[in-house]
Design an enzyme around this catalytic site. Sequence first.
Site, short mmCIF file in Angstrom:
data_model
loop_
_atom_site.label_atom_id
_atom_site.label_comp_id
_atom_site.label_asym_id
_atom_site.label_seq_id
_atom_site.Cartn_x
_atom_site.Cartn_y
_atom_site.Cartn_z
N HIS A 37 9.43 0.68 18.05
CA HIS A 37 8.21 1.16 17.37
C HIS A 37 8.28 2.68 17.09
O HIS A 37 7.50 3.46 17.64
CB HIS A 37 6.96 0.80 18.18
CG HIS A 37 5.71 0.77 17.34
ND1 HIS A 37 4.67 -0.08 17.58
CD2 HIS A 37 5.34 1.49 16.25
CE1 HIS A 37 3.70 0.12 16.69
NE2 HIS A 37 4.10 1.07 15.87
N ILE A 38 9.23 3.06 16.22
CA ILE A 38 9.45 4.48 15.95
C ILE A 38 9.17 4.86 14.49
O ILE A 38 9.65 5.88 14.00
CB ILE A 38 10.90 4.91 16.29
CG1 ILE A 38 11.91 4.01 15.57
CG2 ILE A 38 11.14 4.93 17.79
CD1 ILE A 38 13.29 4.63 15.39
N GLY A 39 8.38 4.02 13.79
CA GLY A 39 8.16 4.25 12.35
C GLY A 39 7.86 5.70 11.99
O GLY A 39 8.48 6.27 11.09
N GLY A 78 0.87 -1.18 0.00
CA GLY A 78 0.00 0.00 0.00
C GLY A 78 0.90 1.22 0.00
O GLY A 78 1.96 1.22 -0.64
N ARG A 79 0.50 2.23 0.80
CA ARG A 79 1.25 3.49 0.79
C ARG A 79 2.65 3.33 1.35
O ARG A 79 3.64 3.79 0.76
CB ARG A 79 0.48 4.54 1.62
CG ARG A 79 -0.86 4.89 1.01
CD ARG A 79 -1.71 5.69 1.97
NE ARG A 79 -2.25 4.85 3.03
CZ ARG A 79 -3.53 4.85 3.41
NH1 ARG A 79 -4.38 5.64 2.84
NH2 ARG A 79 -3.94 4.06 4.38
N ILE A 80 2.79 2.66 2.50
CA ILE A 80 4.11 2.55 3.13
C ILE A 80 4.99 1.57 2.34
O ILE A 80 6.17 1.85 2.06
CB ILE A 80 3.98 2.12 4.61
CG1 ILE A 80 3.12 3.13 5.38
CG2 ILE A 80 5.37 1.99 5.25
CD1 ILE A 80 2.78 2.74 6.81
N ARG A 101 -3.99 -8.98 -0.52
CA ARG A 101 -5.25 -9.70 -0.71
C ARG A 101 -5.77 -9.45 -2.13
O ARG A 101 -6.28 -10.32 -2.78
CB ARG A 101 -6.28 -9.26 0.33
CG ARG A 101 -6.15 -10.10 1.60
CD ARG A 101 -7.21 -9.81 2.58
NE ARG A 101 -7.07 -8.47 3.13
CZ ARG A 101 -7.96 -7.89 3.92
NH1 ARG A 101 -9.05 -8.52 4.26
NH2 ARG A 101 -7.75 -6.69 4.39
N THR A 153 7.77 -3.60 10.05
CA THR A 153 7.51 -2.28 10.62
C THR A 153 5.99 -2.07 10.77
O THR A 153 5.55 -0.94 10.92
CB THR A 153 8.09 -1.15 9.73
OG1 THR A 153 7.61 -1.34 8.39
CG2 THR A 153 9.60 -1.12 9.73
N SER A 154 5.22 -3.17 10.70
CA SER A 154 3.76 -2.97 10.78
C SER A 154 3.24 -3.24 12.19
O SER A 154 3.10 -2.30 12.98
CB SER A 154 3.07 -3.78 9.68
OG SER A 154 2.61 -5.00 10.11
N ARG A 155 3.06 -4.50 12.53
CA ARG A 155 2.66 -4.85 13.90
C ARG A 155 3.34 -6.16 14.28
O ARG A 155 3.40 -7.09 13.46
CB ARG A 155 1.14 -5.03 14.00
CG ARG A 155 0.32 -3.74 13.93
CD ARG A 155 0.53 -2.84 15.14
NE ARG A 155 -0.30 -1.65 15.10
CZ ARG A 155 0.09 -0.46 14.62
NH1 ARG A 155 1.31 -0.30 14.14
NH2 ARG A 155 -0.75 0.58 14.63
N GLU A 205 4.95 -5.52 23.09
CA GLU A 205 5.66 -4.24 23.17
C GLU A 205 5.37 -3.66 24.54
O GLU A 205 4.22 -3.65 24.95
CB GLU A 205 5.17 -3.28 22.08
CG GLU A 205 5.72 -3.67 20.74
CD GLU A 205 5.29 -2.75 19.60
OE1 GLU A 205 4.76 -1.66 19.87
OE2 GLU A 205 5.51 -3.12 18.45
C1 GLV Z 1 1.94 3.37 14.17
O1 GLV Z 1 2.27 2.25 14.40
C2 GLV Z 1 0.81 3.71 13.37
O2 GLV Z 1 -0.04 2.84 13.13
O3 GLV Z 1 0.70 4.88 12.98
#
Ligand code: GLV
Length: 329
Positions: free
Chosen positions: A288-290, A157-159, A180, A238-240, A269
């Site tokens: 978790h610093i995305g 997607g965007r990221i 998906r 970097t998602s969850r 976390e």
């Molecule tokens: C951070 O994890 C967010 O979902 O923006």
Amino acid sequence: MDTIKVLLARILPDTGAELLRAAGFSVTTWNEDRPMSQEELIENTKKHNALFCTITEKLDKRFFSKCSHLDIISQFAVGYDNIDVEEATRLGIPIGHTPDVLSEATADIAFGLMIATSRKFLHLHKKILKGQWSYFRPTADLGIEITNKTLGIFGLGRIGSEMAKRCIGAYNMKVIYHNRKPNPKAEKELNAEYVDFTTLLAKSDVLSVHCALNSNSQGVFDKDAFKQMKPTSIFINTSRGSVHNEKDLIEALQSGTIWGAGLDVTNPEPILPDNPLLEMDNVTVLPHIGSANKETRDKMAVIAANNIIEFYKNKRVPHVINPKAIREK
Ligand code: GLV
């Protein structure tokens, strides 16, 4: 509008609170530098009309059973797996969030984790601190080449697209992805190839996770998935943290099933300091610093504030997760 009370559940960038105050809202901020317990959150929320929160606030069925009076929830994040969206929608409570503005910052972290892991930055930094850098060694501390390799994106997607752009520009990487549904726009822009999940696992040299956490993605990267990856591959998340099974990931790294991992998210976390991941040569872990750069966090606060302001002014939430909740009002 001065009777509308907004609770800021965490200390958030001033840009958001200033906008709300300028628009005439009465704003209360939880001023301690920790998330509230759920009891504290419920008690405080009861006295407010709108809640401005983030991923540390667990808004589950219990929360909604006590706070069904809320007009709106504004989430300072793009992800919203901390919120029972179905329950909020049933109660007619719209939820706003902050997509787009954090895509570049989060992709920077995925890209940085890829480089840091492939060349063992953190492990080698720790060695220097321990006085273990004695001399240049031609065959020690070897990393892995990234140039011209294959980047696999899970959730383009965007990221994910921003991550792909960085990897193509810097390393001429070939991009494959699994979603998906195929993403034709990204395919055109990135020359990305849609593949099934098994092919994604088998062909990726770097596999970067960018999906949302939901019942389809929870625990998808488990023992069976890691077994299908290359022994030279790097797993980036970097998602969850719940998208991967942490025990299976540790085993895959310890047994050499995969080569390395770069994680901005863990499960749980915060990660505990004695977690074996933190001692491994080929693993980089961040807290978790995305989206954590000043400009991005300021923009997120503005969007989250505007979601509230627009709701009360014009009955619309510019970045809404559950539009059905507004129509039902
Ligand atoms: C951070 O994890 C967010 O979902 O923006």
